[in-house]
Design an enzyme around this catalytic site. Structure first.
Site, PDB file in Angstrom:
ATOM      1  N   ARG A 195       0.880  -1.179   0.000  1.00 10.99           N
ATOM      2  CA  ARG A 195       0.000   0.000   0.000  1.00 10.99           C
ATOM      3  C   ARG A 195       0.911   1.220   0.000  1.00 10.99           C
ATOM      4  NH1 ARG A 195      -5.285   1.250   3.577  1.00 10.99           N
ATOM      5  NH2 ARG A 195      -6.061  -0.090   1.934  1.00 10.99           N
TER       6      ARG A 195
ATOM      7  N   HIS B 105      -7.216   0.867  -6.517  1.00 15.63           N
ATOM      8  CA  HIS B 105      -7.437  -0.005  -5.350  1.00 15.63           C
ATOM      9  C   HIS B 105      -8.095  -1.303  -5.862  1.00 15.63           C
ATOM     10  CE1 HIS B 105      -7.789  -1.287  -1.358  1.00 15.63           C
ATOM     11  NE2 HIS B 105      -8.603  -0.390  -0.834  1.00 15.63           N
TER      12      HIS B 105
ATOM     13  N   GLN C 180      -9.946  -3.905  -3.466  1.00 11.21           N
ATOM     14  CA  GLN C 180     -11.253  -3.433  -3.019  1.00 11.21           C
ATOM     15  C   GLN C 180     -12.313  -3.721  -4.081  1.00 11.21           C
ATOM     16  OE1 GLN C 180     -12.129  -1.940  -0.009  1.00 11.21           O
ATOM     17  NE2 GLN C 180     -14.143  -2.421  -0.834  1.00 11.21           N
TER      18      GLN C 180
ATOM     19  N   ASP D 197     -17.218   7.118  -1.607  1.00 11.68           N
ATOM     20  CA  ASP D 197     -15.979   6.916  -0.853  1.00 11.68           C
ATOM     21  C   ASP D 197     -15.687   8.243  -0.160  1.00 11.68           C
ATOM     22  OD1 ASP D 197     -13.541   5.999   0.094  1.00 11.68           O
ATOM     23  OD2 ASP D 197     -12.495   6.122  -1.837  1.00 11.68           O
TER      24      ASP D 197
ATOM     25  N   CYS E  77     -16.253   1.448   0.463  1.00 19.54           N
ATOM     26  CA  CYS E  77     -15.095   0.615   0.814  1.00 19.54           C
ATOM     27  C   CYS E  77     -14.738   0.694   2.289  1.00 19.54           C
ATOM     28  CB  CYS E  77     -13.899   0.999  -0.041  1.00 19.54           C
ATOM     29  SG  CYS E  77     -13.295   2.670   0.285  1.00 19.54           S
TER      30      CYS E  77
ATOM     31  N   ARG F 177     -13.445  -8.861   1.352  1.00 16.83           N
ATOM     32  CA  ARG F 177     -12.016  -8.619   1.110  1.00 16.83           C
ATOM     33  C   ARG F 177     -11.221  -9.883   1.452  1.00 16.83           C
ATOM     34  NH1 ARG F 177      -9.954  -3.397   1.257  1.00 16.83           N
ATOM     35  NH2 ARG F 177      -8.015  -4.457   0.691  1.00 16.83           N
TER      36      ARG F 177
HETATM   37  N1   CP Z   1     -11.225  -0.348   2.289  1.00 24.28           N
HETATM   38  C1   CP Z   1      -9.957  -0.432   2.753  1.00 24.28           C
HETATM   39  O1   CP Z   1      -9.020  -0.634   1.994  1.00 24.28           O
HETATM   40  O2   CP Z   1      -9.833  -0.285   4.091  1.00 24.28           O
HETATM   41  P1   CP Z   1      -8.471  -0.064   4.876  1.00 24.28           P
HETATM   42  O3   CP Z   1      -7.924   1.265   4.450  1.00 24.28           O
HETATM   43  O4   CP Z   1      -8.871  -0.065   6.322  1.00 24.28           O
HETATM   44  O5   CP Z   1      -7.534  -1.176   4.550  1.00 24.28           O
HETATM   45  N1  NVA Z   2      -9.931   6.506  -1.399  1.00 26.71           N
HETATM   46  C1  NVA Z   2      -9.595   6.099  -0.052  1.00 26.71           C
HETATM   47  C2  NVA Z   2      -9.778   4.646   0.116  1.00 26.71           C
HETATM   48  C3  NVA Z   2      -9.538   4.148   1.521  1.00 26.71           C
HETATM   49  C4  NVA Z   2      -9.656   2.649   1.633  1.00 26.71           C
HETATM   50  C5  NVA Z   2      -8.160   6.509   0.264  1.00 26.71           C
HETATM   51  O1  NVA Z   2      -7.304   6.362  -0.610  1.00 26.71           O
HETATM   52  O2  NVA Z   2      -7.906   6.971   1.372  1.00 26.71           O
END
Ligand code: CP
Ligand code: NVA
Length: 310
Positions: free
Chosen positions: A105, A132, A135, A228, A268, A296
């Site tokens: 990430r 993502h 997700q 989101d 998400c 997930r």
């Molecule tokens: N939706 C998602 O990716 O959640 P986290 O940021 O908690 O991993």
């Molecule tokens: N768009 C959001 C998704 C979090 C899971 C972010 O990048 O923070």
């Protein structure tokens, strides 16, 4: 077997996405009914690199590895300090020489690409500024569980269309022939590089990808409504400005009433109730957000098995 990565949802074909979802449904059933699951990942290790916080991504990958007989290692922002303590390329070479699979990430999507270019094992994008894909695999699985098909489905996304979730959703919709409509304020449309690819794929699969500034137009008659956060990780400096700009893009009951009667609501998570969605919607009967979050786990187990050719 050819080395496969999931840096973008476009790394998978429609056939492969469906295959992963089908397997995830089987794995979910086995887990729920406490049937003995084969320890496919015995002695295998997943290394998880996190430059940003996480709940779902971390627990689902770590628990998924445990359930399949493997092991997961968590490396947080202070552990390896990607790019400052050590170049991304070196991290990929060292980690892939000892781990079986890597999930990362990152802030920059470029780091995911560099990891993939320098790794000898599969790299999974666990969220970057651009996409993502994990997700969206869980979202697609949830849609399939509820709607039983991807045919004649329209997904609407209302909110920040320039973010990772929207990008992967638009691309996945195009790949699967799902219609995708998104609404955002001017200046927050999908990145051109993404919308161009999505439209190109959609032209072949027969789906429609559209962007508008009008949330009502986007939501009208759709099967799935998704939003989101308005302030993604990395956008915190713009928080005050964004909360003002996005106000009329809140998903509330009034807006939801324009979607089909049997429409579902997805997010998400983490969600900011009172901003992008009201409590009445996210905690209401159309919401499938917790099924989506649980998926997930199941879909990523299927994804890991797919990438490892197991
Ligand atoms: N939706 C998602 O990716 O959640 P986290 O940021 O908690 O991993
Ligand atoms: N768009 C959001 C998704 C979090 C899971 C972010 O990048 O923070």
């Amino acid at each position: 077997m050819k080395l496969r990565h999931l840096t973008s949802i476009t790394d998978l074909t429609a056939y492969e996405i469906k295959k992963i979802i089908d397997r995830a449904i089987v794995l979910k059933k086995q887990q729920k009914t406490k049937r003995k699951v084969k320890k496919f990942l015995d002695s295998k290790t997943l290394t998880m690199i996190f430059e940003k916080p996480s709940l779902r991504t971390r627990i689902s990958f770590e628990i998924g590895m445990t359930q399949l007989g493997g092991h997961a290692i968590y490396l947080g922002p202070d552990d390896i300090q990607m790019g400052s303590r050590e170049p991304v390329e070196d991290i990929a070479k060292v980690t892939s020489s000892v781990a079986d699979i890597i999930m990362a990430r990152t802030f920059s999507h470029e780091s995911i690409i560099k990891l993939a270019e320098n790794s000898t094992v599969p790299i999974i994008n666990g969220l970057s500024n651009l996409e993502h894909p994990c997700q969206i695999l869980a979202d697609l699985m949830t849609i399939y569980e509820v709607k039983k098909t991807f045919k004649n489905i329209t997904i609407s996304f209302v909110g920040d269309c320039e973010n990772n979730v929207t990008h992967s959703l638009a691309l996945a919709s195009a790949i699967l022939g799902i219609n995708f409509k998104c609404a955002s304020p001017k200046g927050y449309f999908m990145k051109k590089e993404i919308s161009t690819i999505a439209r190109k794929i959609a032209a072949k699969t027969g789906s429609k990808i559209s962007e508008t500034q009008d949330p009502k137009e986007a939501i009208f008659h759709s099967d799935v409504v998704i939003t989101d956060t308005w302030v993604s990780m990395g956008d915190e400096k713009e928080k005050e400005k964004r909360l003002k700009i996005f106000t009329k893009y809140q998903v509330n009951n009034k807006l939801m009433s324009l979607a089909k009667k049997n429409a579902i609501f997805m997010h998400c998570l983490p969600a900011y109730r009172g901003n992008e969605v009201t409590s009445e919607v996210i905690d209401g009967e159309k919401s499938v957000v917790f099924q989506e979050a649980e998926n997930r786990l199941h879909v990523q187990k299927a994804l890991i098995l797919f990438l490892l050719g197991l």
